[in-house]
Design a protein around this motif. Structure first.
Motif, short mmCIF file in Angstrom:
data_model
loop_
_atom_site.label_atom_id
_atom_site.label_comp_id
_atom_site.label_asym_id
_atom_site.label_seq_id
_atom_site.Cartn_x
_atom_site.Cartn_y
_atom_site.Cartn_z
N GLY A 88 -27.14 -12.39 -23.49
CA GLY A 88 -27.20 -11.59 -24.71
C GLY A 88 -28.55 -11.68 -25.41
N ILE A 89 -28.64 -10.98 -26.55
CA ILE A 89 -29.90 -10.88 -27.28
C ILE A 89 -29.65 -11.16 -28.75
CG2 ILE A 89 -31.85 -9.37 -27.86
CD1 ILE A 89 -31.01 -7.66 -25.41
N ASP A 90 -30.51 -11.96 -29.36
CA ASP A 90 -30.42 -12.22 -30.80
C ASP A 90 -30.63 -10.92 -31.57
OD1 ASP A 90 -29.88 -14.94 -30.83
OD2 ASP A 90 -31.98 -15.45 -30.53
N GLU A 91 -29.98 -10.82 -32.72
CA GLU A 91 -30.09 -9.62 -33.54
C GLU A 91 -31.53 -9.32 -33.94
OE1 GLU A 91 -28.25 -7.78 -37.72
OE2 GLU A 91 -27.60 -9.73 -36.97
N ASP A 92 -32.30 -10.37 -34.26
CA ASP A 92 -33.68 -10.14 -34.71
C ASP A 92 -34.63 -9.80 -33.58
OD1 ASP A 92 -33.64 -12.57 -33.49
OD2 ASP A 92 -34.66 -13.68 -35.08
N GLU A 93 -34.14 -9.80 -32.33
CA GLU A 93 -34.99 -9.45 -31.19
C GLU A 93 -34.68 -8.08 -30.61
OE1 GLU A 93 -36.51 -13.16 -28.75
OE2 GLU A 93 -34.33 -13.10 -28.72
N ARG A 94 -33.61 -7.45 -31.07
CA ARG A 94 -33.17 -6.20 -30.44
C ARG A 94 -34.21 -5.09 -30.53
NH1 ARG A 94 -27.40 -6.12 -33.29
NH2 ARG A 94 -26.60 -8.08 -32.47
N GLU A 95 -34.90 -5.00 -31.65
CA GLU A 95 -35.90 -3.94 -31.80
C GLU A 95 -37.16 -4.26 -31.01
OE1 GLU A 95 -35.48 -1.02 -33.26
OE2 GLU A 95 -33.41 -1.58 -33.68
#
Length: 289
Positions: free
Chosen positions: A194-201
């Protein structure tokens, strides 16, 4: 005489305006491209320097191991050197793909099911080695698009899913598509880290790599984004840390109309906040007021 003088002044003003407009367009375009080129050169030199230094180090190790007769360690180090060379080759291929973004290619009819099967076969050794199960979902259509770019989007998403599959007891990757009306919406889902929310962009930025892993050059998702936009679609991700990721991208059923590059100065917006906004040029009429 006064009329002729006025007309001469108007003609000179008109051509001066056109010249200044063309000059500013050229300056704006070169400045933007130069900034991007500088970022690219810096990142490439940095990313290629590390594996080259590693290769030099391993060469000295191998020389010592040959002299000492330690064949087992020699073979292990040669395998590592091979992997480093393969990584460098992939990085160079990624850079070449990055340079092709915004270039219009040849559109043709593409069997997306054939493309998916081709890519799964291409990655079969990695899938089997990691024990990853794959499943296809939906009816894969024939689309009218650029085959190379469409294939490269899927290739990067599948490769990304394999890299970040994690240590799940039953690793799985789902590849599917659905008809949303004017678009086909493709997706690649994995049950990985998965991916951290602050890294999605940030993950779609060139040369971005996840903070907690060191796999890949960080170019693949940027290439996928650029190619998806070239084909008239978009790309995004839905993910949570430790719960896997689903990458979506759309392909229009109708091929996009190619844009004319540098057709005019950008209107009231700056596409990149790090790039200079070209100054406005007053028209001859405005200059006379």
């Amino acid at each position: 005489f006064a009329i002729n003088l006025f007309m001469s002044h108007s003609i000179v003003s008109f051509f001066s305006y056109q010249y200044e407009k063309a000059r500013l367009q050229a300056v704006y375009g070169l400045s933007s491209k130069n900034q991007e080129l500088q970022r690219l050169i810096y990142t490439v030199s940095h990313d290629l320097k590390t594996p080259i230094v590693s290769l030099i180090g391993y060469l000295s190790f191998v020389r010592e191991e040959i002299e000492s007769g330690d064949n087992e360690q020699r073979d292990a180090d040669l395998d590592k050197m091979t992997q480093i060379c393969n990584n460098m080759r992939q990085m160079i291929n990624d850079l070449l793909n990055l340079s092709r973004i915004r270039r219009q290619g040849q559109f043709s009819h593409i069997s997306t099911s054939d493309t998916v099967v081709k890519l799964l076969t291409e990655n079969e050794s990695q899938l089997r080695a990691a024990g990853i199960e794959t499943e296809l979902q939906g009816t894969f259509p024939t689309i009218f698009s650029e085959e190379r770019k469409f294939e490269e989007i899927l290739r990067n998403l599948i490769s990304n899913a394999i890299k970040y599959i994690g240590n799940d007891a039953k690793p799985k990757i789902d590849i599917g598509v659905k008809d949303t009306g004017q678009f086909y919406e493709f997706f690649v889902h994995d049950n990985g880290i998965g991916i951290d929310e602050d890294e999605r962009e940030s993950i779609f930025n060139p040369f971005y790599a996840k903070s907690d892993v060191t796999k890949g050059s960080g170019i693949g998702l940027s290439i996928a984004k650029g190619f998806a936009e070239d084909l008239g679609g978009e790309i995004w991700v839905e993910s949570n840390k430790g719960q896997g990721s689903t990458f979506y991208f759309t392909i229009p059923k109708k091929a996009p109309v190619p844009e004319e590059p540098d057709s005019d100065l950008p209107a009231n917006r700056n596409p990149d906040q790090n790039q200079p906004t070209p100054p406005q040029v007053d028209s001859p009429t405005q200059q006379q007021r």
